[in-house]
Scaffold this motif. Sequence first.
Motif, short mmCIF file in Angstrom:
data_model
loop_
_atom_site.label_atom_id
_atom_site.label_comp_id
_atom_site.label_asym_id
_atom_site.label_seq_id
_atom_site.Cartn_x
_atom_site.Cartn_y
_atom_site.Cartn_z
N SER A 9 -10.68 29.81 -47.27
CA SER A 9 -11.84 29.82 -48.01
C SER A 9 -13.02 28.64 -47.70
O SER A 9 -12.73 27.54 -46.84
CB SER A 9 -11.66 29.67 -49.61
OG SER A 9 -11.11 28.61 -50.05
N ASP A 10 -14.06 28.87 -48.28
CA ASP A 10 -15.07 27.59 -48.11
C ASP A 10 -15.18 26.78 -49.22
O ASP A 10 -16.33 25.89 -49.17
CB ASP A 10 -16.62 28.33 -48.19
CG ASP A 10 -16.32 29.61 -46.87
OD1 ASP A 10 -16.22 29.27 -45.80
OD2 ASP A 10 -16.77 30.74 -47.08
N PRO A 41 -10.36 23.68 -49.01
CA PRO A 41 -10.02 25.04 -48.52
C PRO A 41 -8.79 25.75 -49.06
O PRO A 41 -7.77 24.92 -49.03
CB PRO A 41 -10.02 25.31 -47.10
CG PRO A 41 -10.97 24.01 -46.65
CD PRO A 41 -10.51 22.80 -47.74
N ALA A 91 -22.99 32.70 -51.92
CA ALA A 91 -21.87 32.17 -52.24
C ALA A 91 -21.05 32.55 -53.54
O ALA A 91 -21.56 32.38 -54.48
CB ALA A 91 -21.80 30.58 -52.17
N LYS A 110 -18.18 31.96 -48.90
CA LYS A 110 -19.63 32.01 -48.71
C LYS A 110 -19.94 33.38 -47.98
O LYS A 110 -19.08 33.91 -47.27
CB LYS A 110 -20.16 30.80 -47.81
CG LYS A 110 -20.03 29.47 -48.76
CD LYS A 110 -20.54 28.43 -47.97
CE LYS A 110 -20.46 27.04 -48.69
NZ LYS A 110 -20.86 25.86 -48.03
N LYS A 134 -21.01 33.81 -45.02
CA LYS A 134 -20.62 33.83 -43.66
C LYS A 134 -19.21 34.33 -43.32
O LYS A 134 -18.72 34.71 -42.37
CB LYS A 134 -20.70 32.54 -43.09
CG LYS A 134 -19.69 31.39 -43.63
CD LYS A 134 -19.89 29.87 -42.95
CE LYS A 134 -18.99 28.94 -43.39
NZ LYS A 134 -17.67 29.28 -43.20
N SER A 135 -18.32 34.18 -44.48
CA SER A 135 -16.98 34.56 -44.25
C SER A 135 -16.79 36.09 -45.19
O SER A 135 -15.58 36.66 -45.16
CB SER A 135 -16.03 33.86 -45.27
OG SER A 135 -16.04 32.42 -44.82
N ASP A 140 -13.48 27.17 -35.79
CA ASP A 140 -13.66 25.64 -36.33
C ASP A 140 -13.47 24.66 -35.33
O ASP A 140 -12.81 24.98 -34.49
CB ASP A 140 -13.04 25.61 -37.58
CG ASP A 140 -13.19 26.43 -38.54
OD1 ASP A 140 -14.06 26.21 -39.39
OD2 ASP A 140 -12.54 27.55 -38.79
#
Length: 268
Positions: A65-66, A70, A89, A109, A111-112, A198
Amino acid sequence: SHSLGPWRRDRSSRSPKTREEEEERMFVEGPRVNAKRKETHLETVAEVVSLRPGQKVLVWEDFPSDSKVPCWMVKGDIGEVQSVDGDGAALITFPGKDRGGRSLPTIIKKKSYCYIRVEIPGQSLGFRKQEPAKRKKETPFAPPAKSEVPKEEEKPLTEEQKAKKEEAEEFLKKDPKKGCVRFTFTQEMPLGLRFSKDVPPWILAVTDGSPGARKAPRVPVAGIVTHVNGYEITEKDCQEVMQGLKKRPVSLDVDWPVDQALPAVNRA
């Protein structure tokens, strides 16, 4: 009057922060609620375009997660959206994820969004409908057939490369740091590991039957690869260092996930 609990009282005594910092802190430190019934499946789901409070979501693929700390999301987890900010988010609670069986709030967020799916109750709400994929017949892991590829001539090393090589060799002479396991592979076949984008990368999956799965201990999902062949993975050298995965032998230093028991050995 109803008590707001120690979390609320503590919040009022802290020094003022910016709106963004306060919201982020609320997401990470938000009060955990009592356990709710943990759902096991959702009827129909779709790819996520946007989220709103009250919607149910399904974790479609393992990912971190963000949140500032995490939380490792596991395929099949089901949560409920509590709030969504202007950037998309979302604060989502997942029943049973916290120790003690309580609901754990975490941030996901925009992006995920690709790693989750949203429930479509009744009729479609404008999302592209997506039915669960049919389970494919699993086949034993097997290395691809070797093909004769001429080896490229190695270019002479620059002074900087020589210095990094010496540093990597010295690093490998030392024992792995505490909380880290060094995995060494010699077989001329894929390791069976899938990494995140990442830096340094997370290990997202380990293929059953692969060299990574046959190690004792098995290469951990959610571990973080910090070094390859003694070279540290940094923003500057990430691509070059990850190319070392093609070499044999190859060694990977993996920071062990904090939520998994650390093995007794530090080499495998």
